[in-house]
Write an enzyme that holds these catalytic residues in place. Sequence first.
Site, PDB file in Angstrom:
ATOM      1  N   ASP A   1     -57.363  39.765  50.560  1.00  0.00           N
ATOM      2  CA  ASP A   1     -56.358  40.176  49.600  1.00  0.00           C
ATOM      3  C   ASP A   1     -55.199  39.217  49.868  1.00  0.00           C
ATOM      4  OD1 ASP A   1     -54.175  41.211  48.389  1.00  0.00           O
ATOM      5  OD2 ASP A   1     -54.377  43.239  49.217  1.00  0.00           O
TER       6      ASP A   1
ATOM      7  N   LYS B   1     -58.747  12.184  33.233  1.00  0.00           N
ATOM      8  CA  LYS B   1     -59.765  11.718  32.288  1.00  0.00           C
ATOM      9  C   LYS B   1     -59.779  10.184  32.253  1.00  0.00           C
ATOM     10  CE  LYS B   1     -59.613  15.847  29.360  1.00  0.00           C
ATOM     11  NZ  LYS B   1     -60.950  16.412  29.239  1.00  0.00           N
TER      12      LYS B   1
ATOM     13  N   HIS C   1     -50.727  19.210  28.959  1.00  0.00           N
ATOM     14  CA  HIS C   1     -51.660  18.142  28.581  1.00  0.00           C
ATOM     15  C   HIS C   1     -51.087  17.220  27.495  1.00  0.00           C
ATOM     16  CE1 HIS C   1     -54.370  20.399  30.964  1.00  0.00           C
ATOM     17  NE2 HIS C   1     -54.855  21.193  30.043  1.00  0.00           N
TER      18      HIS C   1
ATOM     19  N   LYS D   1     -64.521  19.663  17.952  1.00  0.00           N
ATOM     20  CA  LYS D   1     -63.841  19.303  19.195  1.00  0.00           C
ATOM     21  C   LYS D   1     -63.467  17.833  19.108  1.00  0.00           C
ATOM     22  CE  LYS D   1     -64.739  19.152  24.210  1.00  0.00           C
ATOM     23  NZ  LYS D   1     -63.702  19.959  24.806  1.00  0.00           N
TER      24      LYS D   1
ATOM     25  N   GLU E   1     -60.023  22.120  19.729  1.00  0.00           N
ATOM     26  CA  GLU E   1     -61.172  22.707  20.421  1.00  0.00           C
ATOM     27  C   GLU E   1     -61.958  23.576  19.451  1.00  0.00           C
ATOM     28  OE1 GLU E   1     -60.367  23.848  24.714  1.00  0.00           O
ATOM     29  OE2 GLU E   1     -58.557  24.504  23.710  1.00  0.00           O
TER      30      GLU E   1
HETATM   31  C1  BG6 Z   1     -57.173  24.012  29.966  1.00  0.00           C
HETATM   32  C2  BG6 Z   1     -56.730  25.157  29.087  1.00  0.00           C
HETATM   33  O1  BG6 Z   1     -56.097  23.529  30.726  1.00  0.00           O
HETATM   34  O2  BG6 Z   1     -57.682  22.957  29.161  1.00  0.00           O
HETATM   35  C3  BG6 Z   1     -57.887  25.640  28.216  1.00  0.00           C
HETATM   36  O3  BG6 Z   1     -56.263  26.217  29.907  1.00  0.00           O
HETATM   37  C4  BG6 Z   1     -58.493  24.491  27.448  1.00  0.00           C
HETATM   38  O4  BG6 Z   1     -57.445  26.656  27.319  1.00  0.00           O
HETATM   39  C5  BG6 Z   1     -58.819  23.332  28.383  1.00  0.00           C
HETATM   40  O5  BG6 Z   1     -59.674  24.963  26.828  1.00  0.00           O
HETATM   41  C6  BG6 Z   1     -59.253  22.108  27.602  1.00  0.00           C
HETATM   42  O6  BG6 Z   1     -59.712  21.125  28.472  1.00  0.00           O
HETATM   43  P1  BG6 Z   1     -60.765  20.041  28.001  1.00  0.00           P
HETATM   44  O7  BG6 Z   1     -60.896  19.121  29.155  1.00  0.00           O
HETATM   45  O8  BG6 Z   1     -62.019  20.792  27.663  1.00  0.00           O
HETATM   46  O9  BG6 Z   1     -60.168  19.397  26.789  1.00  0.00           O
END
Ligand code: BG6
Length: 493
Positions: free
Chosen positions: A98, A186, A244, A349, A220
Amino acid sequence: MTTQHASATPNLPLDMIIFGGTGDLSFRKLLPALYMAHLHCNLPPDTRILTIGRKPWSREEYISEFMEAKAKPFIEKKAFDSAAWDKFLALFEYVRMDVDSVEDYQRLKEVSREGVRRVFYLATSPDLFTNICENLSAAGLVDENSRVVLEKPLGHDLASAQEINTAVGKHFSEAQIYRIDHYLGKETVQNLMVLRFGNAIFGPLWQAPYIKRVQITVAEEVGVGSRAGFYDKTGALRDMVQNHLLQLLCIVAMEPPVSLDPDAVRDEKLKVLRSLRPMTPEDIARDTVRGQYTAGAVNGEPVKGYLEEDNVPAGSRAETFVALRAHINNWRWANVPFYLRTGKRMQKKVSEIVIEFSELPFSIIPSGGRNYGNRLVIQLQPEESIQLQMLAKEPGSGMHMLPVNLNLDLQQAFTERRAEAYERLLIDVIRGRLTHFMRRDELEAAWAWAEPILDGWSKSGDKPRGYTAGTFGPAASTALMARENAVWAEESQ
Ligand code: BG6
């Protein structure tokens, strides 16, 4: 801010200690990434992986219930090697804890070795970061060789981010703190730095007025899935834009750093974040669009609307889509709009950065009534590619021009395996490379810009606009672009 580098001993045996070791991120990303690092001999020879969770599992139960049943399916089939997997499993210990119980840290201390490098990966809710760091330190588990990795989102707003940073900073120096944003791991994002700073041809053109607009899209197909508990309190601005998308914007917009040293790169990104024009309530009303998906179809499959998803509170106003127009107040980018857009349950996507160069001041060659400019399209997902849209003569007797793509086929040029973002960043943590992690001031500057947008939305009392799942977001997002006679990249194809 400069980062005082701890004089850490290299090549120490490693104890990788994962808090949140039974969570989604662990089985989807972290453990498969560590497996790949192990397979390619990128873990120090004497590594152990200690995963922490609340479930009262034995080590064997953890291996069968979690590693075999949940993590293994996320390893690419062609990379699976059962002998390597068995050796990988042998590195594991499961520690039931915990994280709020001080006594439980003694158990961790008994399992973790002395004289090793401890990397604490906090893949938990950020509310727990402060307590975990305090308890680790009180138990004597933190020393100058330790490192801590903090998952995003770090905090809920600027004040909570500052509070966490201050609390963590009491036990770890800035050089020991790895604030992760997996977009920085990436391949194409790292390649963007090489594209910008390794090619002389882009240098003179990489600014206003030669660039007239930048689009950054992270679309996405997935919905909120089983993450509503987290997502509903977070929304797309905190989940994607504050981190991001702003990081992508920084790499596009920053000045050339003096070197690739962590502080040199982070200083330049910080300057971009600090130059973002703060949004007034009028700007927010005019230049931002937030949406929430309603039932529709993605890839021909019917899908629920956000409000019908499991564990989403009735009447939730969480945004699953954001589009906005940002400006950078500096000489290089004066009057160049940066359009940022992200959403769940979109048509396909796709993550890409589109640099739109200005049109010719005057054209002597007919282009069928259309005014084409050159575009550089950097696609991160689903495929990694870089395309430069040029104008070429249409074959035939006339002199007409049409756009064609100059395609940088990275898959063909480099046949080496490309590590996935988490694998690359985990190896960076192990090797002490901070360049692709966020510094405290950077993260706080991103919050300082994003928070007024959240406040503006909540004060306005407006609901997010509905958009049908399987589309590219609400009509207002198209209208945002149309105001300056522009279209999002997919509409111009
Ligand atoms: C994460 C988010 O940081 O990035 C998610 O919390 C999202 O909601 C994901 O789906 C997307 O990452 P990638 O690499 O699949 O574009």
